[in-house]
Design an enzyme around this catalytic site. Structure first.
Site, PDB file in Angstrom:
ATOM      1  N   HIS A 158     -14.453  15.571  95.771  1.00 42.60           N
ATOM      2  CA  HIS A 158     -14.328  15.214  97.114  1.00 42.60           C
ATOM      3  C   HIS A 158     -14.007  15.640  98.165  1.00 42.60           C
ATOM      4  O   HIS A 158     -13.078  15.615  99.178  1.00 42.60           O
ATOM      5  CB  HIS A 158     -12.967  14.139  96.917  1.00 42.60           C
ATOM      6  CG  HIS A 158     -13.111  13.295  95.709  1.00 42.60           C
ATOM      7  ND1 HIS A 158     -13.202  12.009  95.163  1.00 42.60           N
ATOM      8  CD2 HIS A 158     -12.166  13.451  94.480  1.00 42.60           C
ATOM      9  CE1 HIS A 158     -13.197  11.653  94.190  1.00 42.60           C
ATOM     10  NE2 HIS A 158     -12.453  12.677  93.399  1.00 42.60           N
ATOM     11  N   SER A 279     -29.639  29.889 119.794  1.00 42.33           N
ATOM     12  CA  SER A 279     -30.461  28.926 120.736  1.00 42.33           C
ATOM     13  C   SER A 279     -30.410  29.129 121.546  1.00 42.33           C
ATOM     14  O   SER A 279     -29.741  29.689 122.353  1.00 42.33           O
ATOM     15  CB  SER A 279     -28.783  27.309 120.600  1.00 42.33           C
ATOM     16  OG  SER A 279     -29.032  26.526 121.488  1.00 42.33           O
ATOM     17  N   LYS A 285     -24.586  30.419 119.567  1.00 43.49           N
ATOM     18  CA  LYS A 285     -24.809  29.668 118.110  1.00 43.49           C
ATOM     19  C   LYS A 285     -25.541  31.144 117.296  1.00 43.49           C
ATOM     20  O   LYS A 285     -26.938  31.533 118.059  1.00 43.49           O
ATOM     21  CB  LYS A 285     -26.158  28.711 118.781  1.00 43.49           C
ATOM     22  CG  LYS A 285     -25.025  27.807 119.063  1.00 43.49           C
ATOM     23  CD  LYS A 285     -24.189  26.833 118.437  1.00 43.49           C
ATOM     24  CE  LYS A 285     -25.442  25.774 117.572  1.00 43.49           C
ATOM     25  NZ  LYS A 285     -24.743  25.144 116.984  1.00 43.49           N
ATOM     26  N   GLU A 292     -30.736  25.355 106.152  1.00 39.70           N
ATOM     27  CA  GLU A 292     -31.014  23.699 106.390  1.00 39.70           C
ATOM     28  C   GLU A 292     -32.738  23.523 106.647  1.00 39.70           C
ATOM     29  O   GLU A 292     -32.866  22.733 105.860  1.00 39.70           O
ATOM     30  CB  GLU A 292     -31.000  23.785 107.450  1.00 39.70           C
ATOM     31  CG  GLU A 292     -29.851  23.981 108.558  1.00 39.70           C
ATOM     32  CD  GLU A 292     -28.946  23.761 109.633  1.00 39.70           C
ATOM     33  OE1 GLU A 292     -29.231  22.875 110.756  1.00 39.70           O
ATOM     34  OE2 GLU A 292     -29.219  25.529 110.659  1.00 39.70           O
ATOM     35  N   TYR A 319     -61.115   7.760  84.018  1.00 33.94           N
ATOM     36  CA  TYR A 319     -60.792   8.648  85.097  1.00 33.94           C
ATOM     37  C   TYR A 319     -60.769   7.412  86.265  1.00 33.94           C
ATOM     38  O   TYR A 319     -62.124   6.518  86.529  1.00 33.94           O
ATOM     39  CB  TYR A 319     -61.574   9.636  85.136  1.00 33.94           C
ATOM     40  CG  TYR A 319     -61.325   9.645  86.658  1.00 33.94           C
ATOM     41  CD1 TYR A 319     -61.225  11.455  87.116  1.00 33.94           C
ATOM     42  CD2 TYR A 319     -62.547   9.502  88.105  1.00 33.94           C
ATOM     43  CE1 TYR A 319     -60.821  11.746  88.734  1.00 33.94           C
ATOM     44  CE2 TYR A 319     -62.313  10.329  89.471  1.00 33.94           C
ATOM     45  CZ  TYR A 319     -61.512  11.341  89.671  1.00 33.94           C
ATOM     46  OH  TYR A 319     -61.699  11.903  90.650  1.00 33.94           O
ATOM     47  N   LYS A 327     -53.943  16.193  94.137  1.00 31.82           N
ATOM     48  CA  LYS A 327     -53.649  17.721  94.644  1.00 31.82           C
ATOM     49  C   LYS A 327     -53.244  17.494  95.937  1.00 31.82           C
ATOM     50  O   LYS A 327     -51.858  18.756  95.284  1.00 31.82           O
ATOM     51  CB  LYS A 327     -55.217  18.240  94.556  1.00 31.82           C
ATOM     52  CG  LYS A 327     -56.044  18.350  93.397  1.00 31.82           C
ATOM     53  CD  LYS A 327     -57.481  17.840  93.994  1.00 31.82           C
ATOM     54  CE  LYS A 327     -58.318  18.054  92.092  1.00 31.82           C
ATOM     55  NZ  LYS A 327     -58.010  15.992  91.845  1.00 31.82           N
TER      56      LYS A 327
HETATM   57  N1  ARG Z   1     -62.972  15.647  93.743  1.00 30.04           N
HETATM   58  C1  ARG Z   1     -62.650  14.649  92.525  1.00 30.04           C
HETATM   59  C2  ARG Z   1     -61.470  14.772  91.847  1.00 30.04           C
HETATM   60  O1  ARG Z   1     -60.750  15.395  92.411  1.00 30.04           O
HETATM   61  C3  ARG Z   1     -63.565  15.616  90.756  1.00 30.04           C
HETATM   62  C4  ARG Z   1     -64.169  14.690  90.042  1.00 30.04           C
HETATM   63  C5  ARG Z   1     -65.050  13.188  90.492  1.00 30.04           C
HETATM   64  N2  ARG Z   1     -65.489  12.260  89.420  1.00 30.04           N
HETATM   65  C6  ARG Z   1     -65.946  11.141  89.717  1.00 30.04           C
HETATM   66  N3  ARG Z   1     -66.003  10.776  88.732  1.00 30.04           N
HETATM   67  N4  ARG Z   1     -66.197  11.102  91.189  1.00 30.04           N
HETATM   68  O2  ARG Z   1     -60.974  13.808  91.630  1.00 30.04           O
END
Ligand code: ARG
Length: 459
Positions: A158, A279, A285, A292, A319, A327
């Site tokens: 605590h 600072s 400081k 941080e 897909y 990404k």
């Molecule tokens: N740039 C696309 C991705 O990152 C690659 C795959 C695209 N495939 C498609 N059928 N448009 O997912």
């Protein structure tokens, strides 16, 4: 290189310029280029072995791809947004370089299995680096724990003084947290290392491909069992983001303690000047900016976990373009955990401990009260009664403004006649920590033993 779209065959109208830029991923997925090329080389090698490409075509493709890789690495490759992504940029450049054979590379695959393969190859390499970075930080903690194995500090629950612990013991707690992070990364790598290639768009391909061979060429453990799952699944990415989030949560806790401990009020540690900033207005400081910032960065990594979970939620097989959004969160999570681990590992050895300040702080707050209770239990008093006796003694000390160890024997005996002159051995801080002498306990001897075992574990 021509920017003509590789899929333009069925289209009568050109892509709207804004849509082209909006749907393109090349700005960020160019980072996958070395893995895209590795995957293409494996694919072409397999196609030639299966008689789908000639050996000459394979050689032209491999040589051409290696030339492209060299250009990319030298910063001499022109990325085109019109060509949408890393895959089509590289394929177009290959065809421009080697002609017809370049157009044959995409036989029996799709960008759907290609991108899933690229991301897994990339993450596999990053996971290996992340594990090394975690180990490096763990080694730094072991050295610091060894240096401060005897240093007594207040242990808190605590955030109130609880019992004395050693600074080395505290560092070993951090070590254990990171050890589990390391294991989570290793475990994640097992599921990352499965090969989607050969799933093609979603259903597999009509060519006589050999997926085991391609997997072997890229050191994947095995090809993915189901083509629909292979192109669609991103749970490996979510799993990584979860492991990364837990790691950042740990780093944020460690950061928080360093920030508290380096304040004038605690003054337990001093961080090296190279990890702090001043600072612009307050000349006195020295701010713990590095911890941080790491504490703050935990937020963005947790955000990436949420982004990836939400990205996949309710997605139908197989897909979908949604997956292109996997990404940036992944890349940013990797960059930030690698950066945080690196700077943390450099900061730890440069920490200096103010042993006197920690000692003084441990003397305030009755850290040895439990030791007094345990002492009474050894003298035959039931624990609940001992608890009561010590509670009253503490109340007396609060009133008097002193610590338990400052009381005269006669004063202590007013609370229990079972108390003898030997009590003072147990009220010292060294006595208190040394008495917790079992696996996982804070006794300096146990901390040293734990460090020894840990060194073997991570060697
Ligand atoms: N740039 C696309 C991705 O990152 C690659 C795959 C695209 N495939 C498609 N059928 N448009 O997912």
């Amino acid at each position: 290189m021509s920017d003509k779209k590789l899929w333009a065959g069925r289209f009568a109208e050109p892509t709207d310029a804004f849509v082209e830029a909006f749907t393109a991923s090349v700005e960020f997925d160019q980072r996958l280029a070395p893995y895209d090329i590795q995957g293409s080389i494996a694919h072409a090698t397999m196609l030639a072995r299966q008689g789908i490409l000639s050996e000459q075509e394979r050689d032209d493709i491999v040589d051409g791809l290696l030339r492209i890789l060299a250009r990319i690495e030298a910063g001499q490759f022109r990325w085109s947004v019109a060509l949408e992504d890393v895959h089509m940029n590289i394929e177009a450049a290959l065809t421009e370089d080697i002609g017809i054979a370049g157009k044959k590379l995409h036989t029996g695959r799709s960008r759907n299995d290609q991108v899933a393969t690229d991301v897994r190859l990339w993450l596999r390499a990053e996971l290996a680096e992340i594990r090394i970075a975690i180990r490096r930080l763990q080694h730094a903690l072991l050295d610091l724990a060894e240096r401060e194995a005897e240093t007594v500090m207040p242990g808190f629950t605590h955030l109130q003084t609880a019992q004395p612990v050693t600074f080395g013991h505290h560092m070993m707690a951090w070590f254990e947290m990171l050890d589990r992070d390391h294991d989570r990364m290793a475990d994640c790598a097992v599921r990352v290392n499965v090969m989607p290639l050969g799933a093609a768009a979603l259903a597999g391909t009509t060519y006589p491909i050999d997926r085991r061979y391609t997997a072997e060429l890229m050191a994947f453990d095995h090809p993915a069992e189901n083509s629909l799952d292979a192109v669609s699944d991103r749970d490996f990415a979510i799993e990584f983001a979860a492991a990364a989030s837990i790691l950042m949560m740990h780093l944020s806790r460690m950061s928080e303690e360093l920030i508290l401990w380096s304040s004038a009020q605690f003054h337990f540690v001093t961080l090296s000047d190279s990890f702090c900033t001043g600072s612009s207005i307050m000349p006195q400081k020295k701010n713990p900016d590095v911890p941080e910032l790491i504490r703050g960065k935990s937020g963005r990594v947790f955000g990436h976990l949420m982004a990836l979970l939400t990205l996949m939620k309710s997605q139908p097989l197989a897909y979908n373009k949604d997956n292109q959004e996997d990404k940036e969160p992944l890349f940013d999570a990797v960059d930030n955990i690698k950066g945080s681990l690196k700077v943390f590992a450099a900061m730890i050895p440069a920490i200096s401990c103010d042993r006197d300040a920690m000692r003084l702080a441990t003397m305030r707050g009755f850290a040895t009260a439990t030791d007094l209770a345990d002492y009474l239990v050894r003298k035959g008093i039931p624990f609940r009664d001992a608890h009561e006796v010590v509670g009253k003694s503490v109340a007396y000390c609060v009133q008097k403004g002193c610590d338990l160890a400052d009381l005269e024997l006669a004063e202590l005996q007013r609370f229990s006649p079972a108390i003898g002159a030997d009590v003072f051995e147990f009220l010292t801080l060294e006595g208190s920590v040394a008495a917790r002498d079992h696996i996982g306990g804070t006794a300096p001897a146990q901390v040293r033993a734990a460090i020894g075992r840990a060194r073997l574990r991570i060697a």
